[in-house]
Enzyme design. Structure first.
Site, PDB file in Angstrom:
ATOM      1  N   LYS A  10       0.822  -1.222   0.000  1.00 32.11           N
ATOM      2  CA  LYS A  10       0.000   0.000   0.000  1.00 32.11           C
ATOM      3  C   LYS A  10       0.859   1.277   0.000  1.00 32.11           C
ATOM      4  O   LYS A  10       2.061   1.226   0.275  1.00 32.11           O
ATOM      5  CB  LYS A  10      -0.931  -0.040   1.217  1.00 32.11           C
ATOM      6  CG  LYS A  10      -1.923  -1.211   1.194  1.00 32.11           C
ATOM      7  CD  LYS A  10      -2.932  -1.099   2.331  1.00 32.11           C
ATOM      8  CE  LYS A  10      -3.899  -2.276   2.324  1.00 32.11           C
ATOM      9  NZ  LYS A  10      -4.958  -2.107   3.365  1.00 32.11           N
ATOM     10  N   TYR A  50     -12.401  -2.542  -3.732  1.00 38.73           N
ATOM     11  CA  TYR A  50     -12.904  -2.737  -2.362  1.00 38.73           C
ATOM     12  C   TYR A  50     -14.428  -2.633  -2.301  1.00 38.73           C
ATOM     13  O   TYR A  50     -14.988  -2.211  -1.290  1.00 38.73           O
ATOM     14  CB  TYR A  50     -12.278  -1.705  -1.428  1.00 38.73           C
ATOM     15  CG  TYR A  50     -10.865  -2.028  -0.975  1.00 38.73           C
ATOM     16  CD1 TYR A  50     -10.592  -3.176  -0.214  1.00 38.73           C
ATOM     17  CD2 TYR A  50      -9.804  -1.174  -1.261  1.00 38.73           C
ATOM     18  CE1 TYR A  50      -9.311  -3.462   0.226  1.00 38.73           C
ATOM     19  CE2 TYR A  50      -8.508  -1.455  -0.823  1.00 38.73           C
ATOM     20  CZ  TYR A  50      -8.270  -2.602  -0.077  1.00 38.73           C
ATOM     21  OH  TYR A  50      -7.008  -2.888   0.372  1.00 38.73           O
ATOM     22  N   PHE A  58     -15.581   3.442   6.879  1.00 40.52           N
ATOM     23  CA  PHE A  58     -14.216   3.827   6.506  1.00 40.52           C
ATOM     24  C   PHE A  58     -13.971   3.760   4.997  1.00 40.52           C
ATOM     25  O   PHE A  58     -12.844   3.957   4.541  1.00 40.52           O
ATOM     26  CB  PHE A  58     -13.185   2.953   7.243  1.00 40.52           C
ATOM     27  CG  PHE A  58     -13.346   1.467   7.045  1.00 40.52           C
ATOM     28  CD1 PHE A  58     -12.845   0.841   5.905  1.00 40.52           C
ATOM     29  CD2 PHE A  58     -13.990   0.694   8.002  1.00 40.52           C
ATOM     30  CE1 PHE A  58     -12.990  -0.528   5.712  1.00 40.52           C
ATOM     31  CE2 PHE A  58     -14.136  -0.682   7.824  1.00 40.52           C
ATOM     32  CZ  PHE A  58     -13.635  -1.284   6.667  1.00 40.52           C
ATOM     33  N   ARG A  86      -1.371 -14.420   4.765  1.00 38.55           N
ATOM     34  CA  ARG A  86      -2.074 -13.758   5.876  1.00 38.55           C
ATOM     35  C   ARG A  86      -1.271 -13.872   7.167  1.00 38.55           C
ATOM     36  O   ARG A  86      -1.261 -12.960   7.995  1.00 38.55           O
ATOM     37  CB  ARG A  86      -3.485 -14.331   6.028  1.00 38.55           C
ATOM     38  CG  ARG A  86      -4.339 -14.030   4.795  1.00 38.55           C
ATOM     39  CD  ARG A  86      -5.745 -14.563   4.899  1.00 38.55           C
ATOM     40  NE  ARG A  86      -6.562 -13.819   5.843  1.00 38.55           N
ATOM     41  CZ  ARG A  86      -7.069 -12.615   5.592  1.00 38.55           C
ATOM     42  NH1 ARG A  86      -6.834 -12.012   4.443  1.00 38.55           N
ATOM     43  NH2 ARG A  86      -7.814 -12.002   6.490  1.00 38.55           N
ATOM     44  N   THR A  92      -4.984  -7.336  10.766  1.00 39.53           N
ATOM     45  CA  THR A  92      -5.317  -6.080  10.064  1.00 39.53           C
ATOM     46  C   THR A  92      -4.881  -4.858  10.866  1.00 39.53           C
ATOM     47  O   THR A  92      -4.295  -3.922  10.327  1.00 39.53           O
ATOM     48  CB  THR A  92      -6.845  -6.004   9.821  1.00 39.53           C
ATOM     49  OG1 THR A  92      -7.232  -7.158   9.078  1.00 39.53           O
ATOM     50  CG2 THR A  92      -7.219  -4.759   9.043  1.00 39.53           C
ATOM     51  N   ARG A 103       2.832  -6.251   9.341  1.00 41.39           N
ATOM     52  CA  ARG A 103       2.065  -5.153   9.944  1.00 41.39           C
ATOM     53  C   ARG A 103       2.624  -4.759  11.308  1.00 41.39           C
ATOM     54  O   ARG A 103       2.640  -3.572  11.649  1.00 41.39           O
ATOM     55  CB  ARG A 103       0.592  -5.516  10.000  1.00 41.39           C
ATOM     56  CG  ARG A 103      -0.059  -5.396   8.601  1.00 41.39           C
ATOM     57  CD  ARG A 103      -1.358  -6.111   8.529  1.00 41.39           C
ATOM     58  NE  ARG A 103      -2.114  -5.852   7.310  1.00 41.39           N
ATOM     59  CZ  ARG A 103      -3.114  -6.619   6.897  1.00 41.39           C
ATOM     60  NH1 ARG A 103      -3.467  -7.685   7.604  1.00 41.39           N
ATOM     61  NH2 ARG A 103      -3.758  -6.327   5.786  1.00 41.39           N
ATOM     62  N   ASN A 113      -2.093   0.236   6.711  1.00 45.95           N
ATOM     63  CA  ASN A 113      -1.519  -0.991   7.282  1.00 45.95           C
ATOM     64  C   ASN A 113      -0.616  -1.763   6.307  1.00 45.95           C
ATOM     65  O   ASN A 113      -0.460  -2.970   6.409  1.00 45.95           O
ATOM     66  CB  ASN A 113      -2.632  -1.875   7.864  1.00 45.95           C
ATOM     67  CG  ASN A 113      -3.595  -2.383   6.816  1.00 45.95           C
ATOM     68  OD1 ASN A 113      -3.531  -1.993   5.655  1.00 45.95           O
ATOM     69  ND2 ASN A 113      -4.475  -3.274   7.215  1.00 45.95           N
ATOM     70  N   HIS A 116      -2.189  -5.546   1.696  1.00 49.11           N
ATOM     71  CA  HIS A 116      -3.471  -6.228   1.574  1.00 49.11           C
ATOM     72  C   HIS A 116      -3.205  -7.636   1.056  1.00 49.11           C
ATOM     73  O   HIS A 116      -2.307  -7.822   0.225  1.00 49.11           O
ATOM     74  CB  HIS A 116      -4.390  -5.513   0.573  1.00 49.11           C
ATOM     75  CG  HIS A 116      -5.555  -6.359   0.133  1.00 49.11           C
ATOM     76  ND1 HIS A 116      -6.701  -6.469   0.885  1.00 49.11           N
ATOM     77  CD2 HIS A 116      -5.714  -7.189  -0.937  1.00 49.11           C
ATOM     78  CE1 HIS A 116      -7.526  -7.322   0.267  1.00 49.11           C
ATOM     79  NE2 HIS A 116      -6.949  -7.771  -0.829  1.00 49.11           N
ATOM     80  N   GLU A 127      -9.554 -11.170  -7.315  1.00 47.76           N
ATOM     81  CA  GLU A 127      -8.622 -10.048  -7.116  1.00 47.76           C
ATOM     82  C   GLU A 127      -7.428 -10.139  -8.069  1.00 47.76           C
ATOM     83  O   GLU A 127      -6.936  -9.121  -8.544  1.00 47.76           O
ATOM     84  CB  GLU A 127      -8.168 -10.006  -5.654  1.00 47.76           C
ATOM     85  CG  GLU A 127      -9.298  -9.595  -4.715  1.00 47.76           C
ATOM     86  CD  GLU A 127      -8.875  -9.491  -3.266  1.00 47.76           C
ATOM     87  OE1 GLU A 127      -9.729  -9.145  -2.432  1.00 47.76           O
ATOM     88  OE2 GLU A 127      -7.688  -9.746  -2.937  1.00 47.76           O
TER      89      GLU A 127
HETATM   90  P1  CMP Z   1      -7.398  -4.763   3.745  1.00 47.82           P
HETATM   91  O1  CMP Z   1      -6.951  -6.146   4.043  1.00 47.82           O
HETATM   92  O2  CMP Z   1      -6.754  -4.064   2.626  1.00 47.82           O
HETATM   93  O3  CMP Z   1      -8.974  -4.776   3.505  1.00 47.82           O
HETATM   94  C1  CMP Z   1      -9.813  -3.691   3.805  1.00 47.82           C
HETATM   95  C2  CMP Z   1      -9.101  -2.581   4.501  1.00 47.82           C
HETATM   96  O4  CMP Z   1      -9.903  -1.644   5.160  1.00 47.82           O
HETATM   97  C3  CMP Z   1      -8.234  -3.155   5.601  1.00 47.82           C
HETATM   98  O5  CMP Z   1      -7.154  -3.857   5.051  1.00 47.82           O
HETATM   99  C4  CMP Z   1      -7.886  -1.903   6.389  1.00 47.82           C
HETATM  100  O6  CMP Z   1      -6.705  -1.278   5.931  1.00 47.82           O
HETATM  101  C5  CMP Z   1      -9.076  -1.025   6.111  1.00 47.82           C
HETATM  102  N1  CMP Z   1      -9.798  -0.830   7.350  1.00 47.82           N
HETATM  103  C6  CMP Z   1     -10.373  -1.769   8.115  1.00 47.82           C
HETATM  104  N2  CMP Z   1     -10.926  -1.199   9.201  1.00 47.82           N
HETATM  105  C7  CMP Z   1     -10.675   0.118   9.118  1.00 47.82           C
HETATM  106  C8  CMP Z   1     -10.988   1.230   9.935  1.00 47.82           C
HETATM  107  N3  CMP Z   1     -11.662   1.093  11.072  1.00 47.82           N
HETATM  108  N4  CMP Z   1     -10.563   2.443   9.528  1.00 47.82           N
HETATM  109  C9  CMP Z   1      -9.882   2.586   8.360  1.00 47.82           C
HETATM  110  N5  CMP Z   1      -9.570   1.560   7.542  1.00 47.82           N
HETATM  111  C10 CMP Z   1      -9.967   0.351   7.929  1.00 47.82           C
END
Ligand code: CMP
Length: 139
Positions: A10, A50, A58, A86, A92, A103, A113, A116, A127
């Site tokens: 990211k 997404y 969010f 993972r 996450t 992470r 983070n 993905h 994907e």
């Molecule tokens: P990812 O695995 O890319 O899939 C969805 C993304 O949404 C997740 O990682 C986070 O980076 C993001 N995400 C999840 N929860 C939140 C949150 N509370 N605020 C902002 N981003 C979020």
């Protein structure tokens, strides 16, 4: 079985020059990078990627962030690649991520983070097809 999964490095990570450090974590775990490209997403493209999160509070923050700088999209291949990826990424939310995971070491917040990864075989397939044609994947 040998699987493929879609991974995204990211914008928070590309900005800090962490592409190589993150790729080393994948390769050290036995994942092979069988396709990779650095691209800049529009907010519209990030939204399509997404789409399942469209109704989440969010969503706007997520798509704006994903379009804020370059990302590196990649296909990782290996035995149980989806679960292995993972595991290497960690939880996450970086404050829940186990020591040594990407992470835990690199992520800045739950939103920013660093990586993905696909969560299941069906989503991995979708994907991967979102970003790559068959010709671009060299196993
Ligand atoms: P990812 O695995 O890319 O899939 C969805 C993304 O949404 C997740 O990682 C986070 O980076 C993001 N995400 C999840 N929860 C939140 C949150 N509370 N605020 C902002 N981003 C979020």
């Amino acid at each position: 079985a040998t699987e493929r999964t879609l991974s995204i490095i990211k914008p928070d990570a590309t900005k800090r020059n962490l592409t190589g450090a993150i790729n080393k974590k994948f390769e050290d775990a036995g994942l092979r990078i069988v396709a990779q490209k650095r691209i800049r997403l529009t907010e519209e493209q990030a939204g399509r990627f997404y789409d399942v999160h469209r109704e989440r509070p969010f969503f706007g923050e997520l798509t704006e962030f994903m379009a804020s700088g370059p990302v590196v999209v990649q296909v990782l291949e290996g035995e149980g690649a989806i679960a292995k990826n993972r595991e290497v990424m960690g939880a996450t939310n970086p404050s829940d991520a186990a020591e040594g995971t990407i992470r835990a070491e690199f992520a800045e917040s739950v939103g920013e983070n660093s990586v993905h990864g696909s969560d299941a075989p069906e989503t991995a397939k979708e994907e991967i097809a979102f970003f790559f044609s068959g010709l671009e994947i060299v196993g």
